[in-house]
Write a protein that holds these residues in place. Structure first.
Motif, PDB file in Angstrom:
ATOM      1  N   ALA A 122       4.770   1.851  -7.215  1.00 15.07           N
ATOM      2  CA  ALA A 122       4.305   3.240  -7.126  1.00 15.07           C
ATOM      3  C   ALA A 122       3.828   3.550  -5.705  1.00 15.07           C
ATOM      4  CB  ALA A 122       3.175   3.471  -8.129  1.00 15.07           C
ATOM      5  N   GLY A 123       4.256   4.678  -5.163  1.00 17.95           N
ATOM      6  CA  GLY A 123       3.829   5.109  -3.842  1.00 17.95           C
ATOM      7  C   GLY A 123       4.589   4.499  -2.686  1.00 17.95           C
ATOM      8  N   LEU A 124       5.567   3.627  -2.963  1.00 14.67           N
ATOM      9  CA  LEU A 124       6.338   2.987  -1.891  1.00 14.67           C
ATOM     10  C   LEU A 124       7.601   3.794  -1.588  1.00 14.67           C
ATOM     11  CD1 LEU A 124       6.101  -0.788  -2.843  1.00 14.67           C
ATOM     12  CD2 LEU A 124       4.522   0.611  -1.493  1.00 14.67           C
ATOM     13  N   LYS A 125       8.019   3.762  -0.341  1.00 14.12           N
ATOM     14  CA  LYS A 125       9.231   4.455   0.084  1.00 14.12           C
ATOM     15  C   LYS A 125      10.441   3.545  -0.127  1.00 14.12           C
ATOM     16  CE  LYS A 125       6.790   7.223   3.547  1.00 14.12           C
ATOM     17  NZ  LYS A 125       6.688   7.574   4.986  1.00 14.12           N
ATOM     18  N   ASP A 126      11.569   4.171  -0.385  1.00 21.08           N
ATOM     19  CA  ASP A 126      12.812   3.443  -0.683  1.00 21.08           C
ATOM     20  C   ASP A 126      13.897   3.930   0.273  1.00 21.08           C
ATOM     21  OD1 ASP A 126      14.844   1.994  -1.806  1.00 21.08           O
ATOM     22  OD2 ASP A 126      14.864   3.061  -3.724  1.00 21.08           O
ATOM     23  N   PRO A 127      13.862   3.494   1.540  1.00 17.43           N
ATOM     24  CA  PRO A 127      14.748   4.083   2.550  1.00 17.43           C
ATOM     25  C   PRO A 127      16.223   3.773   2.349  1.00 17.43           C
ATOM     26  CG  PRO A 127      13.546   2.216   3.461  1.00 17.43           C
ATOM     27  CD  PRO A 127      12.956   2.488   2.129  1.00 17.43           C
ATOM     28  N   THR A 128      16.571   2.699   1.650  1.00 15.86           N
ATOM     29  CA  THR A 128      17.989   2.347   1.528  1.00 15.86           C
ATOM     30  C   THR A 128      18.648   2.924   0.282  1.00 15.86           C
ATOM     31  OG1 THR A 128      17.455   0.256   0.396  1.00 15.86           O
ATOM     32  CG2 THR A 128      17.660   0.194   2.812  1.00 15.86           C
ATOM     33  N   LEU A 129      17.923   3.686  -0.514  1.00 19.27           N
ATOM     34  CA  LEU A 129      18.532   4.281  -1.706  1.00 19.27           C
ATOM     35  C   LEU A 129      19.552   5.342  -1.299  1.00 19.27           C
ATOM     36  CD1 LEU A 129      18.645   4.665  -4.802  1.00 19.27           C
ATOM     37  CD2 LEU A 129      16.812   6.363  -4.545  1.00 19.27           C
ATOM     38  N   PHE A 154      14.095   5.326   8.245  1.00 17.43           N
ATOM     39  CA  PHE A 154      12.964   4.464   8.616  1.00 17.43           C
ATOM     40  C   PHE A 154      11.981   5.151   9.574  1.00 17.43           C
ATOM     41  CE2 PHE A 154      15.901   1.269   7.044  1.00 17.43           C
ATOM     42  CZ  PHE A 154      15.063   0.388   6.400  1.00 17.43           C
ATOM     43  N   ASP A 155      12.224   6.419   9.866  1.00 15.79           N
ATOM     44  CA  ASP A 155      11.319   7.142  10.762  1.00 15.79           C
ATOM     45  C   ASP A 155       9.931   7.243  10.139  1.00 15.79           C
ATOM     46  OD1 ASP A 155      13.525   7.445  12.306  1.00 15.79           O
ATOM     47  OD2 ASP A 155      13.800   9.597  11.932  1.00 15.79           O
ATOM     48  N   GLY A 156       8.925   6.903  10.919  1.00 11.02           N
ATOM     49  CA  GLY A 156       7.548   7.008  10.467  1.00 11.02           C
ATOM     50  C   GLY A 156       7.074   5.861   9.601  1.00 11.02           C
ATOM     51  N   ILE A 157       7.927   4.875   9.351  1.00 15.51           N
ATOM     52  CA  ILE A 157       7.534   3.732   8.521  1.00 15.51           C
ATOM     53  C   ILE A 157       6.982   2.636   9.420  1.00 15.51           C
ATOM     54  CG2 ILE A 157       8.390   1.890   7.009  1.00 15.51           C
ATOM     55  CD1 ILE A 157      10.410   3.902   5.905  1.00 15.51           C
ATOM     56  N   GLU A 158       5.786   2.149   9.142  1.00 19.80           N
ATOM     57  CA  GLU A 158       5.148   1.121   9.958  1.00 19.80           C
ATOM     58  C   GLU A 158       5.192  -0.269   9.318  1.00 19.80           C
ATOM     59  OE1 GLU A 158       4.102   1.619  12.973  1.00 19.80           O
ATOM     60  OE2 GLU A 158       4.698   3.730  12.832  1.00 19.80           O
ATOM     61  N   ARG A 159       5.347  -0.331   7.980  1.00 22.68           N
ATOM     62  CA  ARG A 159       5.374  -1.647   7.322  1.00 22.68           C
ATOM     63  C   ARG A 159       6.471  -1.659   6.250  1.00 22.68           C
ATOM     64  NH1 ARG A 159       0.184  -4.654   4.606  1.00 22.68           N
ATOM     65  NH2 ARG A 159       0.156  -2.752   3.326  1.00 22.68           N
ATOM     66  N   VAL A 160       7.212  -2.762   6.233  1.00 26.19           N
ATOM     67  CA  VAL A 160       8.325  -2.929   5.292  1.00 26.19           C
ATOM     68  C   VAL A 160       8.128  -4.247   4.540  1.00 26.19           C
ATOM     69  CG1 VAL A 160      10.816  -3.323   5.063  1.00 26.19           C
ATOM     70  CG2 VAL A 160       9.978  -1.596   6.653  1.00 26.19           C
ATOM     71  N   TRP A 161       8.408  -4.206   3.254  1.00 25.80           N
ATOM     72  CA  TRP A 161       8.444  -5.423   2.435  1.00 25.80           C
ATOM     73  C   TRP A 161       9.896  -5.698   2.075  1.00 25.80           C
ATOM     74  CZ3 TRP A 161       3.920  -8.026   1.749  1.00 25.80           C
ATOM     75  CH2 TRP A 161       2.743  -7.323   2.014  1.00 25.80           C
ATOM     76  N   LEU A 162      10.408  -6.819   2.544  1.00 24.19           N
ATOM     77  CA  LEU A 162      11.784  -7.225   2.259  1.00 24.19           C
ATOM     78  C   LEU A 162      11.760  -8.217   1.093  1.00 24.19           C
ATOM     79  CD1 LEU A 162      14.821  -7.381   2.921  1.00 24.19           C
ATOM     80  CD2 LEU A 162      14.275  -9.183   4.587  1.00 24.19           C
ATOM     81  N   ALA A 202       0.852  -1.199   0.000  1.00 22.21           N
ATOM     82  CA  ALA A 202       0.000   0.000   0.000  1.00 22.21           C
ATOM     83  C   ALA A 202       0.877   1.234   0.000  1.00 22.21           C
ATOM     84  CB  ALA A 202      -0.902  -0.005   1.231  1.00 22.21           C
ATOM     85  N   PRO A 203       0.395   2.351  -0.549  1.00 24.42           N
ATOM     86  CA  PRO A 203       1.178   3.582  -0.523  1.00 24.42           C
ATOM     87  C   PRO A 203       1.611   3.937   0.895  1.00 24.42           C
ATOM     88  CG  PRO A 203      -0.729   3.834  -1.948  1.00 24.42           C
ATOM     89  CD  PRO A 203      -0.893   2.509  -1.250  1.00 24.42           C
TER      90      PRO A 203
END
Length: 520
Positions: free
Chosen positions: A438-445, A471-479, A409-410
């Motif tokens: 689309a709409g996903l965050k990419d924290p490790t870029l 990763f601040d404010g991120i509640e769900r991660v897809w590995l 989800a976004p």
């Protein structure tokens, strides 16, 4: 009164035979359609990702990248830079130019075969080239190899025309222009892919065997020398970037390399093809032995299809393998530019076999048609395999993107396995099939590809990204992990646990990837 009616002679005229250029155009179109058909099905893979990301860069960024990596593909990337702005970035659009290039290669094959063997030879060679596994594979791949095959075929045809005296009706200035075209074509082909320059060796041997005139030999030497001189800057860059292909020395026994090297995709096709090549070479070998034992008048003689095809098939690849013995720089797909020669020799073997099996013209035709259809039938399963969803190096990036589009989800974040080699990293799924992310965050870029001196993104580790507050404010991660058989790969999972993320139990498996859901 009797009225005399003139007979309609048009009704009894024999049908016009197909001309060589008609045959070439027909088979060129057929090969393009065959290569393009279902080319959108296989997922893009690492080499094609390099093409796409390089072509998407601004020209200035691309030129800067070529000073560090992939200089040998620079001309192709520049061409694709313009193409994707016209046609888009879908798998079909990226691969369509290669299908067109294979069509051009097949058209040239029919013309080369027809110069010596006539219409029947052109037809058989066209059919064989249309289904040859190395060409049908190159025709659905967004790389430069199909273009090298087309360029090598047309340059060889031009050389044969010049050796045969095709320029006799031309003015001296026009003949010189034809040789300039040959030299410029050889240089441009080598800038498409540097190893294609070894074709000069094959052409030189064919020229010597033809006992061409001194004027012809001198023109060829000047044109070839000029082409080689223009390649010096590219050769220097390729040497400086040699570490990019250092991995080739680590996998010398990979059997897929030899299937590629054999130009025939699978062992059952290779066995039949090499047998037919042997049949084609045997009469030529006997004729050469007879000439060696007899007094033969010296002077120019035409270059046979077998001679030009055998030098083209064996000598450039032989040179590459000799160099490869000292410095690993070769894998089988690099010899795609010799695939048209393989088609010519297989076709010649079919023609020789037809003449041996048939005693009268009808039986000769029947045996030739049968042998051709058998070869087509042997190649058909390879063609089907080439167009499966995971046909390109087992890549499943299209499936990964579809899975993310369905489940994420976004506002969610995605983390990619970094332990795989660069061309297999799951991050490329996002770059080649971005719709699912689309709409996903990419924290490790860390550095996006278009600002990098390499062709791919640069990444932070999970811990490094966390130190920067990514990763601040991120509640769900897809590995997304690359699933390698026999290897338990859990890259980044422990670091995510340390950050307070726990697995929810949702574990999505695609063909070659594992997608793990984690929440705070």
């Amino acid at each position: 009164m009797t009225v005399l009616v003139e007979p309609d002679t048009r009704a009894v005229r024999p049908p016009r035979r197909l001309g060589p250029w008609t045959i070439a155009l027909a088979f060129g179109l057929a090969a393009t359609v065959l290569s393009a058909a279902f080319s959108w099905v296989p997922s893009l893979w690492g080499d094609e990702a390099a093409t796409l990301l390089s072509a998407k860069r601004p020209v200035g960024s691309l030129l800067g990248m070529l000073l560090h990596v992939d200089a040998v593909h620079g001309l192709y990337y520049l061409g694709m830079h313009g193409w994707i702005r016209l046609a888009g970035e879908s798998a079909f659009a990226l691969r369509l130019p290669s299908a067109l290039a294979v069509g051009a290669a097949v058209a040239a094959v029919t013309l080369i075969a027809g110069r010596r063997g006539g219409r029947r030879a052109a037809l058989v060679a066209g059919i064989v080239a249309c289904v040859l596994p190395r060409l049908t594979y190159a025709g659905e791949e967004a790389r430069s190899y199909a273009f090298t095959a087309a360029a090598a075929a047309w340059l060889t045809l031009l050389l044969l025309w010049l050796i045969d005296g095709g320029g006799r009706r031309l003015t001296p200035g026009a003949r010189r222009l034809a040789w300039v075209l040959y030299g410029a074509g050889m240089a441009l082909t080598s800038y498409l892919f540097l190893y294609t320059a070894t074709l000069i060796v094959a052409h030189g041997v064919a020229l010597l065997a033809s006992r061409a005139s001194r004027a012809t030999a001198r023109c060829w030497a000047l044109a070839s020398s000029a082409a080689v001189l223009t390649l010096v800057p590219l050769a220097v860059l390729a040497y400086l970037e040699r570490n990019q292909i250092a991995y080739l020395g680590e996998t010398p026994d990979d059997p897929s390399i030899w299937y590629y090297f054999l130009w025939f995709g699978m062992p059952w096709v290779a066995i039949a093809a090499w047998a037919l090549i042997g049949v084609a070479l045997w009469p030529a070998w006997r004729a050469w032995r007879l000439r060696a034992h007899r007094s033969v008048a010296r002077g120019p003689r035409p270059v046979s299809t077998v001679l030009i095809a055998s030098t083209w098939l064996f000598l450039p690849t032989g040179v590459l393998l000799l160099v490869n013995a000292a410095f690993p720089l070769y894998t089988g797909r690099y010899s795609t530019f010799a695939a048209p020669a393989a088609a010519l020799l297989v076709a010649e073997g079919i023609l020789v076999l037809g003449r041996r099996l048939g005693r009268d013209p009808r039986r000769v035709v029947g045996a030739t048609v049968t042998a051709t259809l058998v070869f087509v039938a042997l190649c058909a399963p390879v063609y089907v395999l080439q167009r499966g969803p995971y046909a390109k190096n087992d890549s499943d990036w299209a499936e990964v993107s579809a899975a993310m589009a369905t489940n994420a989800a976004p506002g969610d974040a995605v983390v990619f396995d970094q332990s795989a080699k660069p061309s297999q990293r799951p991050r490329l799924a996002m770059r080649t099939y971005p719709a699912g992310f689309a709409g996903l965050k990419d924290p490790t870029l860390r550095v996006p590809y278009y600002r990098n001196d390499g062709w791919a993104d640069r990444q932070y580790s999970v811990a490094q990204a966390d130190h920067r507050g990514r990763f601040d404010g991120i509640e769900r991660v897809w590995l997304i992990e690359l699933d390698i058989e026999g290897v338990e790969d859990t890259w980044g999972l422990r670091d995510l646990h340390t950050l307070g993320f726990a697995e929810t139990g949702r574990h999505i498996e695609t063909h070659r990837s594992d997608i793990i859901e984690l929440t705070r």
